[in-house]
Design an enzyme around this catalytic site. Structure first.
Site, mmCIF file in Angstrom:
data_model
loop_
_atom_site.group_PDB
_atom_site.id
_atom_site.type_symbol
_atom_site.label_atom_id
_atom_site.label_comp_id
_atom_site.label_asym_id
_atom_site.label_seq_id
_atom_site.Cartn_x
_atom_site.Cartn_y
_atom_site.Cartn_z
ATOM 1 N N GLY A 17 0.795 -1.246 0.025
ATOM 2 C CA GLY A 17 -0.068 -0.179 -0.008
ATOM 3 C C GLY A 17 0.825 1.139 0.158
ATOM 4 N N VAL A 29 16.698 8.543 -1.666
ATOM 5 C CA VAL A 29 17.716 7.467 -1.960
ATOM 6 C C VAL A 29 18.587 7.934 -3.344
ATOM 7 C CG1 VAL A 29 17.662 5.133 -3.123
ATOM 8 C CG2 VAL A 29 16.365 5.668 -1.180
ATOM 9 N N ARG A 78 1.124 -5.394 -5.207
ATOM 10 C CA ARG A 78 1.386 -6.508 -4.564
ATOM 11 C C ARG A 78 1.823 -7.607 -5.599
ATOM 12 N NH1 ARG A 78 -2.782 -3.825 -1.267
ATOM 13 N NH2 ARG A 78 -1.845 -3.188 0.696
ATOM 14 N N ASP A 109 5.834 -4.750 6.089
ATOM 15 C CA ASP A 109 6.094 -6.095 6.291
ATOM 16 C C ASP A 109 6.155 -7.021 5.234
ATOM 17 O OD1 ASP A 109 6.579 -5.685 8.920
ATOM 18 O OD2 ASP A 109 4.703 -6.500 9.844
ATOM 19 N N THR A 131 4.422 2.975 5.926
ATOM 20 C CA THR A 131 2.881 2.480 5.819
ATOM 21 C C THR A 131 1.930 3.330 6.846
ATOM 22 O OG1 THR A 131 1.222 0.847 6.825
ATOM 23 C CG2 THR A 131 3.534 0.339 7.396
ATOM 24 N N ILE A 132 0.679 3.653 6.463
ATOM 25 C CA ILE A 132 0.049 4.679 7.337
ATOM 26 C C ILE A 132 -0.264 4.033 8.605
ATOM 27 C CG2 ILE A 132 -0.940 6.164 5.387
ATOM 28 C CD1 ILE A 132 -3.728 4.681 6.007
ATOM 29 N N ASP A 133 -0.161 2.669 8.921
ATOM 30 C CA ASP A 133 -0.664 1.819 9.764
ATOM 31 C C ASP A 133 0.325 1.812 11.104
ATOM 32 O OD1 ASP A 133 -2.544 0.810 8.064
ATOM 33 O OD2 ASP A 133 -1.515 -0.823 7.637
ATOM 34 N N ASP A 135 2.482 -0.198 11.975
ATOM 35 C CA ASP A 135 2.494 -1.366 12.722
ATOM 36 C C ASP A 135 3.689 -2.422 12.652
ATOM 37 O OD1 ASP A 135 2.142 -1.787 9.938
ATOM 38 O OD2 ASP A 135 0.454 -3.329 10.099
ATOM 39 N N ARG A 177 -5.568 -1.641 9.233
ATOM 40 C CA ARG A 177 -5.672 -3.078 9.034
ATOM 41 C C ARG A 177 -5.891 -3.611 10.253
ATOM 42 N NH1 ARG A 177 -3.795 -5.433 4.405
ATOM 43 N NH2 ARG A 177 -2.494 -3.872 3.715
ATOM 44 N N GLY A 191 -10.402 14.465 20.223
ATOM 45 C CA GLY A 191 -11.296 14.342 21.529
ATOM 46 C C GLY A 191 -12.228 13.476 21.520
ATOM 47 N N LYS A 220 -22.255 18.012 27.450
ATOM 48 C CA LYS A 220 -21.811 17.680 25.914
ATOM 49 C C LYS A 220 -22.931 17.546 24.939
ATOM 50 C CE LYS A 220 -17.261 15.898 26.295
ATOM 51 N NZ LYS A 220 -16.289 14.976 25.644
ATOM 52 N N HIS A 222 -22.755 16.703 21.347
ATOM 53 C CA HIS A 222 -22.185 15.864 20.054
ATOM 54 C C HIS A 222 -21.133 14.972 20.748
ATOM 55 C CE1 HIS A 222 -19.376 19.082 19.937
ATOM 56 N NE2 HIS A 222 -18.758 18.279 19.042
ATOM 57 N N GLU A 229 -10.471 0.020 11.757
ATOM 58 C CA GLU A 229 -11.351 -1.009 10.538
ATOM 59 C C GLU A 229 -10.964 -2.387 11.011
ATOM 60 O OE1 GLU A 229 -9.441 -1.093 6.809
ATOM 61 O OE2 GLU A 229 -7.464 -0.834 7.521
ATOM 62 N N HIS A 256 -9.327 5.468 1.613
ATOM 63 C CA HIS A 256 -8.161 5.514 0.972
ATOM 64 C C HIS A 256 -7.784 7.255 1.008
ATOM 65 C CE1 HIS A 256 -8.761 1.866 -0.276
ATOM 66 N NE2 HIS A 256 -7.678 1.639 -0.399
ATOM 67 N N GLN A 258 -6.943 8.819 3.636
ATOM 68 C CA GLN A 258 -6.084 8.722 4.368
ATOM 69 C C GLN A 258 -4.565 8.269 3.757
ATOM 70 O OE1 GLN A 258 -7.717 6.702 8.382
ATOM 71 N NE2 GLN A 258 -8.678 6.014 6.419
HETATM 72 O O1 F6P Z 1 -1.586 -1.147 4.929
HETATM 73 C C1 F6P Z 1 -2.254 0.186 4.736
HETATM 74 C C2 F6P Z 1 -3.819 -0.067 4.326
HETATM 75 O O2 F6P Z 1 -4.372 1.301 3.924
HETATM 76 C C3 F6P Z 1 -4.516 -0.328 5.612
HETATM 77 O O3 F6P Z 1 -4.717 0.612 6.555
HETATM 78 C C4 F6P Z 1 -5.698 -1.073 4.927
HETATM 79 O O4 F6P Z 1 -6.331 -1.835 5.609
HETATM 80 C C5 F6P Z 1 -5.160 -1.385 3.605
HETATM 81 O O5 F6P Z 1 -3.931 -0.833 3.332
HETATM 82 C C6 F6P Z 1 -5.819 -1.297 2.267
HETATM 83 O O6 F6P Z 1 -5.460 -2.054 1.287
HETATM 84 P P1 F6P Z 1 -5.878 -1.701 -0.371
HETATM 85 O O7 F6P Z 1 -5.484 -0.308 -0.726
HETATM 86 O O8 F6P Z 1 -5.365 -2.758 -1.086
HETATM 87 O O9 F6P Z 1 -7.361 -1.720 -0.327
#
Ligand code: F6P
Length: 326
Positions: A17, A29, A78, A109, A131-133, A135, A177, A191, A220, A222, A229, A256, A258
């Site tokens: 991704g 690079v 991929r 990974d 990766t935005i995750d 992780d 993910r 918040g 509050k 709202h 996810e 996406h 994000q």
């Molecule tokens: O690993 C990055 C990510 O954006 C995850 O947050 C998400 O679950 C996944 O990729 C989505 O993958 P794709 O772009 O293949 O739908």
């Protein structure tokens, strides 16, 4: 400008991704290599491009203005073929044919598993975590995380305005993910009344409904509920919240959005540092390694070791939310 007698040509690719900051890493690079008189081949579409010889020559000028651009100029994919030995052998043969002595791959990974496999065929390899995750356990930071957080926060701030006007609840699903790092950061920054992450089972009544009830009593009008996810479908959770509270509830799936956008200053700087460090590692004849940001320093780690680690959620931050979100 130094001359490097050992390495004459390296390859760079992005895989998996995409993440904001990948372009800035490619630029770093290419420029770091150029400064040492090393040629760079940009490999398109991840490992697919390597297997099929889909490459482009790059130099310091071909990466002009790249720091601020989202996505990846090399495209990413991929690659199923690369998961098998035959595909890996084809990629290694392509490296030999193209004169690629060292390969830098930018991704997560899955990308690093590819590098590990390729290094067994004698190609010098180095990974850059993106990766935005966020992780990847071996590193405190992965490229794209900061920008993705900022993108989500900006959007949720807008949602909060309209939720406040209509006195509604907003349930927002964010990516990540199987991990909750993005959800936790975004939830704290906006918040949120509740943050649901896959690392923690949650009690619907206590962790969501009770917090909303307490918030209402405290004045509050709202509420934002962040759902990673990996927890499940935000719409099902929203329906249940609406039924339990009687409050008008809306769902937003960030998706996406994000993954795109101009990288934040943090991602640009980290990408530049990681790209430079990766080239240094290849020059030091290191292989089968991944660049990691640990305790505010760049280090490198063996890929097998890096892949064997599990990243935990920051528990202090998670616990803090219980006090702060009231
Ligand atoms: O690993 C990055 C990510 O954006 C995850 O947050 C998400 O679950 C996944 O990729 C989505 O993958 P794709 O772009 O293949 O739908």
């Amino acid at each position: 400008m130094e001359n490097n007698p050992k390495i004459k040509r390296i390859g760079v690719l992005t895989s998996g991704g995409d993440a904001p900051g990948m372009n800035a890493a490619i630029r770093s690079v290419v420029r770091s290599a150029a400064a040492r008189n090393i040629q760079v081949l940009g490999i398109r579409r991840g490992y697919n491009g390597l297997i099929n010889g889909d490459v482009t020559e790059m130099n310091a000028r071909s990466v002009n203005g790249l720091t601020s651009r989202g996505g990846t100029m090399l495209c990413t994919a991929r690659c199923d073929e690369f998961r098998y030995e035959e595909g890996q052998q084809r990629a290694a043969n392509a490296c030999r044919y193209l004169g690629i002595q060292g390969l830098i791959a930018i991704g997560g990974d899955g990308t690093f598993r590819g590098l590990r496999d390729l290094s067994k065929f004698g190609v010098q390899t180095c990974g850059i975590p993106a990766t935005i995750d966020n992780d990847i356990a071996s590193t405190d930071y992965t490229l794209g995380f900061d920008t993705a957080c900022n993108t989500a926060v900006e959007a949720i701030d807008k949602l909060a305005d309209t939720m406040q006007s209509h006195e509604r609840i907003s349930v927002v699903e964010v990516m990540g993910r199987h991990a909750g790092h993005l959800a936790l950061y975004v939830g704290i920054a906006t918040g949120a009344a509740a943050i649901l992450v896959p690392e923690h089972p949650f009690d619907f009544e206590q962790d969501i409904i009770e917090r909303i009830r307490e918030g209402r009593i405290a004045g509050k009008n709202h509420f934002i509920v962040i759902v990673a996810e990996g927890v499940g479908h935000a719409s099902a959770i929203a329906d249940k919240i609406a039924a339990e509270t009687g409050i008008d509830t809306r769902v937003t799936i960030m998706g996406h959005i994000q993954r795109g956008g101009s990288p934040s200053a943090r991602d640009r700087v980290m990408a530049t540092r990681m790209g430079h460090y990766a080239v240094d590692c290849l020059l030091e004849e290191k292989s089968n390694i991944v660049v990691c940001y640990k305790n505010a320093q760049m280090i490198d780690m063996n890929i097998d070791e890096a892949l064997s680690m599990t990243k935990c959620l920051n528990e202090n931050m998670y616990d803090m939310v219980k006090d702060i979100s009231k």
